[in-house]
Design a protein around this motif. Structure first.
Motif, mmCIF file in Angstrom:
data_model
loop_
_atom_site.group_PDB
_atom_site.id
_atom_site.type_symbol
_atom_site.label_atom_id
_atom_site.label_comp_id
_atom_site.label_asym_id
_atom_site.label_seq_id
_atom_site.Cartn_x
_atom_site.Cartn_y
_atom_site.Cartn_z
ATOM 1 N N ILE A 103 0.863 -1.130 -0.047
ATOM 2 C CA ILE A 103 -0.076 -0.102 -0.003
ATOM 3 C C ILE A 103 0.792 1.245 -0.009
ATOM 4 O O ILE A 103 0.581 2.313 -1.083
ATOM 5 C CB ILE A 103 -0.927 -0.016 1.296
ATOM 6 N N GLU A 104 1.847 1.323 0.841
ATOM 7 C CA GLU A 104 2.895 2.387 0.952
ATOM 8 C C GLU A 104 3.440 2.524 -0.483
ATOM 9 O O GLU A 104 3.486 3.746 -0.837
ATOM 10 C CB GLU A 104 3.841 2.086 2.029
ATOM 11 N N ASP A 105 3.840 1.418 -1.151
ATOM 12 C CA ASP A 105 4.484 1.796 -2.686
ATOM 13 C C ASP A 105 3.296 2.364 -3.255
ATOM 14 O O ASP A 105 3.665 3.534 -4.050
ATOM 15 C CB ASP A 105 4.644 0.506 -3.147
ATOM 16 N N LEU A 106 1.975 2.210 -3.559
ATOM 17 C CA LEU A 106 0.960 2.679 -4.247
ATOM 18 C C LEU A 106 0.757 4.159 -3.893
ATOM 19 O O LEU A 106 0.680 4.862 -4.688
ATOM 20 C CB LEU A 106 -0.205 1.740 -4.346
ATOM 21 N N ALA A 107 0.831 4.202 -2.566
ATOM 22 C CA ALA A 107 0.675 5.588 -2.131
ATOM 23 C C ALA A 107 1.573 6.598 -2.621
ATOM 24 O O ALA A 107 1.479 7.817 -2.953
ATOM 25 C CB ALA A 107 0.337 5.781 -0.349
ATOM 26 N N ARG A 108 2.765 6.028 -2.461
ATOM 27 C CA ARG A 108 3.941 7.012 -3.079
ATOM 28 C C ARG A 108 3.566 7.443 -4.490
ATOM 29 O O ARG A 108 3.960 8.529 -4.802
ATOM 30 C CB ARG A 108 5.164 6.450 -2.907
ATOM 31 N N ARG A 109 3.380 6.496 -5.175
ATOM 32 C CA ARG A 109 3.114 6.827 -6.754
ATOM 33 C C ARG A 109 1.887 7.658 -6.970
ATOM 34 O O ARG A 109 2.046 8.443 -7.834
ATOM 35 C CB ARG A 109 2.874 5.371 -7.499
ATOM 36 N N LEU A 110 0.894 7.603 -6.029
ATOM 37 C CA LEU A 110 -0.077 8.330 -6.154
ATOM 38 C C LEU A 110 0.128 9.668 -5.645
ATOM 39 O O LEU A 110 0.013 10.991 -6.272
ATOM 40 C CB LEU A 110 -1.399 8.105 -5.280
#
Ligand SMILES: CC(C)(COP(=O)(O)OP(=O)(O)OC[C@H]1O[C@@H](n2cnc3c(N)ncnc32)[C@H](O)[C@@H]1OP(=O)(O)O)[C@@H](O)C(=O)NCCC(=O)NCCSC(=O)C[C@H](O)C(=O)O
Ligand code: MG
Length: 285
Positions: A103-110
């Motif tokens: 989730i943290e990886d996706l949040a960084r991309r967003l």
């Protein structure tokens, strides 16, 4: 917590143009536009383009919109996110989430894109590791909800389908506990036999009793059953009103506990009663 209704959450394959159009008129509370398992490998590039255009062109009204991309460790995930971001998605549903790091990886991309500044994240709870890490995942940035992925769970655990879902119970409850602990929406898994209304009804009743907010669905014929079962019933609404009246009368007498239909009513029951009435009002409007 998102207070909009999530009684019915319909998967639509991102590759099926006709179904994408049909959903603008279907009585579903939320839609999962799927680029993952419902889309064949050869179709994935076309589906993500079609979906991005569709989300920009069509009006889905009040229906909550989630886009299920492929996992970011697959060859399609990053491209899905690139193309779909242009449509400013309300939420991204990430499949095969094993840990908060996903989730943290996706949040960084967003975070890195202005178009997705307000995009929320939902997680598929569908692996043994994901279920064991449910609370960490629910606590991760941008999280708004869990969807139980009971087919993948069955695959990974080697369990057999049973009508009472006993082999899935621990996973379902762990997902629910983590979601509720963090104020997230929790939506139950799909019922695969989409022409079996009686079986779906039983599974919806069970999911509702457990505390799920709604059911993921795969076919429009399943909508009415989920919408009915996950809405407050007329008996529940009547009881909620009478509980509030009885409790208010008890408080006026200087008492902290009322008795209604042979059962005690305390302030915590009034919280539930008010939630039932608020949900009924929201659905009525
Ligand atoms: C299951 C289906 C393949 C059945 O399709 P089909 O035989 O074409 O259905 P019908 O002919 O009865 O369709 C009638 C009309 O309804 C439209 N339709 C069908 N399904 C949908 C839908 N999901 N959303 C919107 N509209 C739909 C058809 O277009 C027909 O319309 P019209 O011609 O205008 O009358 C099919 O229903 C389907 O593909 N369903 C979705 C499957 C899916 O998304 N699977 C992936 C999600 S489940 C999952 O991944 C679980 C999770 O990850 C886990 O691990 O558990
Ligand atoms: Mg799955």
């Amino acid at each position: 917590m998102d207070t909009r209704p999530f009684r019915s959450v319909l998967y639509i394959p991102g590759s099926k143009e006709r179904a994408l159009h049909k959903a603008t008129t279907l009585p579903t509370d939320a839609i999962i536009f799927d680029l993952e398992d419902a889309v064949a490998i050869d179709e994935k590039p076309r589906a993500r383009r079609l979906l991005a255009d569709t989300l920009q062109d069509l009006d889905y009204g009040p229906r909550v919109q989630l886009v299920r991309i492929n996992a970011l460790n697959t060859e399609w995930g990053a491209d899905d996110l690139d193309v779909i971001s242009a449509a400013r998605p309300e939420a991204i549903l990430l499949p095969k989430v094993d840990s908060a790091a996903h989730i943290e990886d996706l949040a960084r991309r967003l975070d890195a894109r202005p178009e997705t500044a307000d995009t929320r994240i939902w997680a598929m709870m569908e692996s043994p590791l994901g279920v064991l890490n449910a609370l960490d995942i629910a606590s991760a940035p941008r999280m708004a909800g869990f969807i139980m992925g009971t087919n993948d769970l069955a695959k990974d655990m080697g369990l057999r389908y049973r009508a009472d879902r006993m082999p899935l119970f621990t996973s379902l409850q762990m997902g629910l506990l983590a979601a509720k602990a963090r104020g997230l929406v929790a939506v139950d898994g799909v019922y695969n036999a989409f022409r079996d209304g009686a079986g779906l009804r039983a599974e919806c009743e069970q999911g509702r009793d457990m505390g799920f907010d709604g059911k993921t669905l795969i076919h429009p014929s399943q909508l009415e059953i989920a919408n009915t079962i996950f809405a407050p019933s007329s008996d529940e609404i009547d009881t909620a009103r009478r509980q509030i009246d009885a409790y208010n009368a008890a408080v006026a007498r200087g008492e902290g506990v009322a008795v209604l239909d042979g059962k005690i009513v305390e302030n915590l029951h009034i919280v539930t009663a008010k939630q039932i009435l608020a949900k009924a009002d929201a659905l009525a409007s």
